[in-house]
Design a protein around this motif. Sequence first.
Motif, PDB file in Angstrom:
ATOM      1  N   ASN A   1       0.858  -1.190   0.000  1.00 61.28           N
ATOM      2  CA  ASN A   1       0.000   0.000   0.000  1.00 61.28           C
ATOM      3  C   ASN A   1       0.890   1.235   0.000  1.00 61.28           C
TER       4      ASN A   1
ATOM      5  N   ARG B   1       2.268  -1.200   4.550  1.00 59.26           N
ATOM      6  CA  ARG B   1       2.750   0.127   4.171  1.00 59.26           C
ATOM      7  C   ARG B   1       4.063   0.035   3.373  1.00 59.26           C
TER       8      ARG B   1
ATOM      9  N   ASN C   1      -5.671   7.721  -6.201  1.00 56.47           N
ATOM     10  CA  ASN C   1      -6.650   7.449  -5.140  1.00 56.47           C
ATOM     11  C   ASN C   1      -6.995   5.967  -5.013  1.00 56.47           C
TER      12      ASN C   1
ATOM     13  N   TRP D   1      -4.068   3.713  -3.530  1.00 55.99           N
ATOM     14  CA  TRP D   1      -3.432   4.064  -2.261  1.00 55.99           C
ATOM     15  C   TRP D   1      -4.487   4.207  -1.174  1.00 55.99           C
ATOM     16  N   ARG D   2      -4.592   3.204  -0.316  1.00 49.35           N
ATOM     17  CA  ARG D   2      -5.534   3.266   0.797  1.00 49.35           C
ATOM     18  C   ARG D   2      -5.031   4.292   1.817  1.00 49.35           C
ATOM     19  N   ASP D   3      -5.920   5.180   2.224  1.00 48.57           N
ATOM     20  CA  ASP D   3      -5.564   6.245   3.177  1.00 48.57           C
ATOM     21  C   ASP D   3      -4.402   7.089   2.656  1.00 48.57           C
ATOM     22  N   MET D   4      -4.496   7.482   1.387  1.00 48.73           N
ATOM     23  CA  MET D   4      -3.461   8.308   0.784  1.00 48.73           C
ATOM     24  C   MET D   4      -3.288   9.587   1.603  1.00 48.73           C
ATOM     25  N   PRO D   5      -2.047   9.983   1.909  1.00 47.75           N
ATOM     26  CA  PRO D   5      -1.817  11.140   2.784  1.00 47.75           C
ATOM     27  C   PRO D   5      -2.531  12.400   2.317  1.00 47.75           C
ATOM     28  N   THR D   6      -2.433  12.694   1.031  1.00 45.27           N
ATOM     29  CA  THR D   6      -3.125  13.841   0.433  1.00 45.27           C
ATOM     30  C   THR D   6      -3.562  13.439  -0.970  1.00 45.27           C
TER      31      THR D   6
END
Length: 454
Positions: free
Chosen positions: A191, A212, A414, A417-422
């Motif tokens: 991820n 991660r 998007n 990427w799970r829980d993409m930082p921004t």
Amino acid sequence: MPLNRQSTTPLYIQLYQQMRDDYDATQANHQLWSIRKMAQNLGVSKTTVEQAYDQLLAEGYVYTVPGSGYFYRDRTHWPAAKQALETVPQPTKPRAFTYDFRYGVTQLLSPSWNAWKRAVRLALRQTEQQPTAVYPDAQGLPALRENLVRFLKTTRGVRCTADQIVITSGAKAGLSILLSILPRGTVGIENPGYRGLSELAASYGQTAVPIRVTEDGLDLTQVRARNPQIIYTTPGHQFPLGVVLPIEKRLALLQWAGTQHLIIEDDYDSEYRYSAHPLPALQSLATANQVAYLGTFSRGIDSTLRMGYLVLPPQLVATYHQRYQYRAEMVAGLLQQAMANYFEDGAYYRHLSRNRAANRQKYRVLCHQLAQTKQIRPIATGAGVHLVVQIPGIAQAKLLEALERQQVRIYPLNSNWRDMPTADYYLLGFAGLTLSELTTGVKRLIQVCEQLVG
């Protein structure tokens, strides 16, 4: 019962269709005119009527009684004919863009393509001369698997025999085979990483857990904490960030796996390193047969060539045969023979060298252009056929809409990427663009970003 003699539809077909369509329930078991009488009435030959009656008989609309003639069947309980065809929803075709930074496509190189056409023509002659010579078993054509053994040992350090190789219709097909023969459990996936892997794992009864990815590859702390039975990883060039798993982490990952876990190594874009030689495959370092290896030819010759390979650990070969003993080959024998010819001529090795040089030039041009602006932050790793960039300070929808007006398409991460930082990371694939298209496309991208921020 008029027949149109000017129509291109044969008269017997016209007669058959009218008699079929004019039927109603009151005609059940009703006798049809004799062939002779019907022919006289319509002014056609008896052969025409006989052909129409035979068609009705063949499709079950009539039956015969010896010595009495033809009769309509009772069709009271037959399914009602559909009055109109149901509307089939049409998939929405994506709009074509002049400057499409799509990942997974490659530019066709004329010398390589001409060599491929020669390999295909030779395969056609070989098939004509000895039709059974290119009929592979479920694992694939032996000649192609033998060539792969030499290729993988020379270029990636992979140690295997032809009996361990399965020719597949792509890396995803190879992954599906592995997931189907392994015991149900948990699969650790990178991820960010490939979209759809969680769903693919679930379809085979496996449970996917995200692991991660850090600046130096897979986070081994999370691997140990979550302790999945299987790890899927792209250590040579992580997708999509492009980072490389360093040697100390590779050895630590192999030590963790031991004999109790399996590592699935997708050797994604491993041949495209521009500042150093390609790293040996993780499989080449394994001492406990804990690595299954996936590869593909699709990005090498043509993205539409759905052909890849799976190298099974020795302990899984028997399980594979038990599970897939009745499965046919996944790739047509003709294509496999062409690929074997492409190898034996040395054309595949020459193509990779040629393709690497072309993409190295594109990569350097892309990085040079992006260095001219502060609005785009590339994650440059010196490898691969795509680049991930961060474009902060601009709403995603606003950016994509503005780029669309300039005939430019880039790809948000998007869904990867799970829980993409921004929500400002994008993928730029460049292998499918010419150098001229790449230069113009990046120039337009920079102009749009600077205008939106300014």
